[in-house]
Design a protein around this motif. Structure first.
Motif, PDB file in Angstrom:
ATOM      1  N   LYS A  65       0.827  -1.214   0.000  1.00  0.00           N
ATOM      2  CA  LYS A  65       0.000   0.000   0.000  1.00  0.00           C
ATOM      3  C   LYS A  65       0.858   1.259   0.000  1.00  0.00           C
ATOM      4  O   LYS A  65       0.533   2.247  -0.669  1.00  0.00           O
ATOM      5  N   GLN A  66       1.950   1.223   0.777  1.00  0.00           N
ATOM      6  CA  GLN A  66       2.848   2.383   0.832  1.00  0.00           C
ATOM      7  C   GLN A  66       3.479   2.645  -0.524  1.00  0.00           C
ATOM      8  O   GLN A  66       3.540   3.786  -0.996  1.00  0.00           O
ATOM      9  N   LYS A  67       3.957   1.581  -1.166  1.00  0.00           N
ATOM     10  CA  LYS A  67       4.668   1.735  -2.441  1.00  0.00           C
ATOM     11  C   LYS A  67       3.734   2.119  -3.596  1.00  0.00           C
ATOM     12  O   LYS A  67       4.127   2.854  -4.501  1.00  0.00           O
ATOM     13  N   LEU A  68       2.501   1.580  -3.572  1.00  0.00           N
ATOM     14  CA  LEU A  68       1.561   1.839  -4.657  1.00  0.00           C
ATOM     15  C   LEU A  68       0.619   3.001  -4.363  1.00  0.00           C
ATOM     16  O   LEU A  68      -0.164   3.392  -5.231  1.00  0.00           O
ATOM     17  N   ASN A  69       0.696   3.529  -3.138  1.00  0.00           N
ATOM     18  CA  ASN A  69      -0.149   4.642  -2.727  1.00  0.00           C
ATOM     19  C   ASN A  69      -1.632   4.316  -2.882  1.00  0.00           C
ATOM     20  O   ASN A  69      -2.406   5.063  -3.486  1.00  0.00           O
ATOM     21  N   VAL A  70      -2.011   3.159  -2.341  1.00  0.00           N
ATOM     22  CA  VAL A  70      -3.413   2.740  -2.375  1.00  0.00           C
ATOM     23  C   VAL A  70      -3.901   2.544  -0.945  1.00  0.00           C
ATOM     24  O   VAL A  70      -3.110   2.362  -0.023  1.00  0.00           O
ATOM     25  N   GLN A  71      -5.235   2.566  -0.793  1.00  0.00           N
ATOM     26  CA  GLN A  71      -5.815   2.498   0.548  1.00  0.00           C
ATOM     27  C   GLN A  71      -6.569   1.212   0.834  1.00  0.00           C
ATOM     28  O   GLN A  71      -6.714   0.820   1.984  1.00  0.00           O
ATOM     29  N   ASN A  72      -7.081   0.550  -0.216  1.00  0.00           N
ATOM     30  CA  ASN A  72      -7.940  -0.611   0.027  1.00  0.00           C
ATOM     31  C   ASN A  72      -7.819  -1.638  -1.091  1.00  0.00           C
ATOM     32  O   ASN A  72      -7.101  -1.433  -2.081  1.00  0.00           O
ATOM     33  N   ALA A  73      -8.569  -2.735  -0.948  1.00  0.00           N
ATOM     34  CA  ALA A  73      -8.510  -3.836  -1.906  1.00  0.00           C
ATOM     35  C   ALA A  73      -8.986  -3.419  -3.289  1.00  0.00           C
ATOM     36  O   ALA A  73      -8.436  -3.859  -4.310  1.00  0.00           O
ATOM     37  N   ALA A  74     -10.005  -2.570  -3.345  1.00  0.00           N
ATOM     38  CA  ALA A  74     -10.534  -2.127  -4.635  1.00  0.00           C
ATOM     39  C   ALA A  74      -9.471  -1.363  -5.425  1.00  0.00           C
ATOM     40  O   ALA A  74      -9.337  -1.531  -6.649  1.00  0.00           O
ATOM     41  N   GLU A  75      -8.690  -0.543  -4.727  1.00  0.00           N
ATOM     42  CA  GLU A  75      -7.634   0.221  -5.395  1.00  0.00           C
ATOM     43  C   GLU A  75      -6.494  -0.695  -5.830  1.00  0.00           C
ATOM     44  O   GLU A  75      -5.858  -0.464  -6.858  1.00  0.00           O
ATOM     45  N   LEU A  76      -6.229  -1.750  -5.047  1.00  0.00           N
ATOM     46  CA  LEU A  76      -5.225  -2.736  -5.457  1.00  0.00           C
ATOM     47  C   LEU A  76      -5.633  -3.376  -6.781  1.00  0.00           C
ATOM     48  O   LEU A  76      -4.807  -3.527  -7.701  1.00  0.00           O
ATOM     49  N   THR A  77      -6.897  -3.762  -6.868  1.00  0.00           N
ATOM     50  CA  THR A  77      -7.400  -4.384  -8.087  1.00  0.00           C
ATOM     51  C   THR A  77      -7.318  -3.425  -9.268  1.00  0.00           C
ATOM     52  O   THR A  77      -6.941  -3.817 -10.381  1.00  0.00           O
ATOM     53  N   LEU A  78      -7.626  -2.160  -9.031  1.00  0.00           N
ATOM     54  CA  LEU A  78      -7.572  -1.151 -10.085  1.00  0.00           C
ATOM     55  C   LEU A  78      -6.147  -0.996 -10.623  1.00  0.00           C
ATOM     56  O   LEU A  78      -5.938  -0.906 -11.837  1.00  0.00           O
TER      57      LEU A  78
END
Length: 215
Positions: free
Chosen positions: A192-205
């Motif tokens: 999350k830190q490296k990709l600057n995402v907050q949740n699972a939905a953003e990971l998938t995106l």
């Protein structure tokens, strides 16, 4: 089939038994000899030492340490090992990582049987092979350097990221890789830190945008 593989000794590493069976039938039909089958990276490294095959056909996504980490561990033990990496992901990030780690070839699982046998033949002869459909994208990615934030992930983080992006829970990923949920949680924090995402939905995106998942 038009690619003779007479006498070529192959080790298969894939966690799907039906996939391994398909590969075995293709290889043996072309004259190759399958010296062993394994379903995870740790077993691939161990059985390689026992069988010393001409090449390893290894899936990127497997339980345990995963294909990329197994590739790295195998080449640290035997620098001359010839490995053809396979993946269901049609992107440039994973093949670039695999080739940098020392894989001799990379093929998408969508490839035709003839292309699979051609890839095995090239790698068995210690030649480089790259899926023709990925060649241009991989070349551009290598020229541009880290064009994607996913490039910043370590091998273990990338393996966890791919599973989580598919919708797996932390507990499911922990079970798949034979580690504790807290270990997966630590990887997730860094991802999350490296990709600057907050949740699972953003990971998938992120995975979809980088060609690691189909929309």
């Amino acid at each position: 089939m038009n690619t003779p593989l007479n006498g070529v000794r192959v080790l298969l590493a894939d966690d799907h038994a039906m996939v391994r069976l398909g590969f075995r039938l293709l290889l043996e039909g072309a004259g190759a000899c399958v010296v062993g089958e394994v379903e995870n990276g740790e077993s691939a490294v161990r059985l390689y030492a026992e069988t010393t095959p001409d090449l390893v056909v290894m899936d990127v996504s497997m339980p345990g340490i995963g294909g990329l980490a197994a590739l790295e561990r195998l080449l640290a033990w035997e620098a001359k090992a010839r490995v053809l990496m396979l993946s269901a992901h049609h992107d440039d990030i994973v093949p670039v990582r695999a080739l940098r780690l020392g894989a001799r070839g990379y093929l998408c699982k969508r490839a035709a049987p003839d292309e699979f046998l051609r890839a095995v033949g090239e790698v068995a002869r210690d030649r480089r092979y790259l899926d023709p459909e990925l060649a241009q994208a991989v070349a551009l990615a290598q020229l541009s350097g880290s064009a994607s934030p996913v490039e910043a992930l370590t091998e273990k983080e990338l393996a966890v990221f791919l599973k989580l992006a598919e919708g797996r829970s932390v507990n499911e990923v922990a079970s798949a890789f034979c580690v504790s949920p807290s270990t997966v949680g630590t990887h997730l924090y860094h991802i999350k830190q490296k990709l600057n995402v907050q949740n699972a939905a953003e990971l998938t995106l992120v995975a979809v945008r980088n060609g690691l998942l189909e929309a």
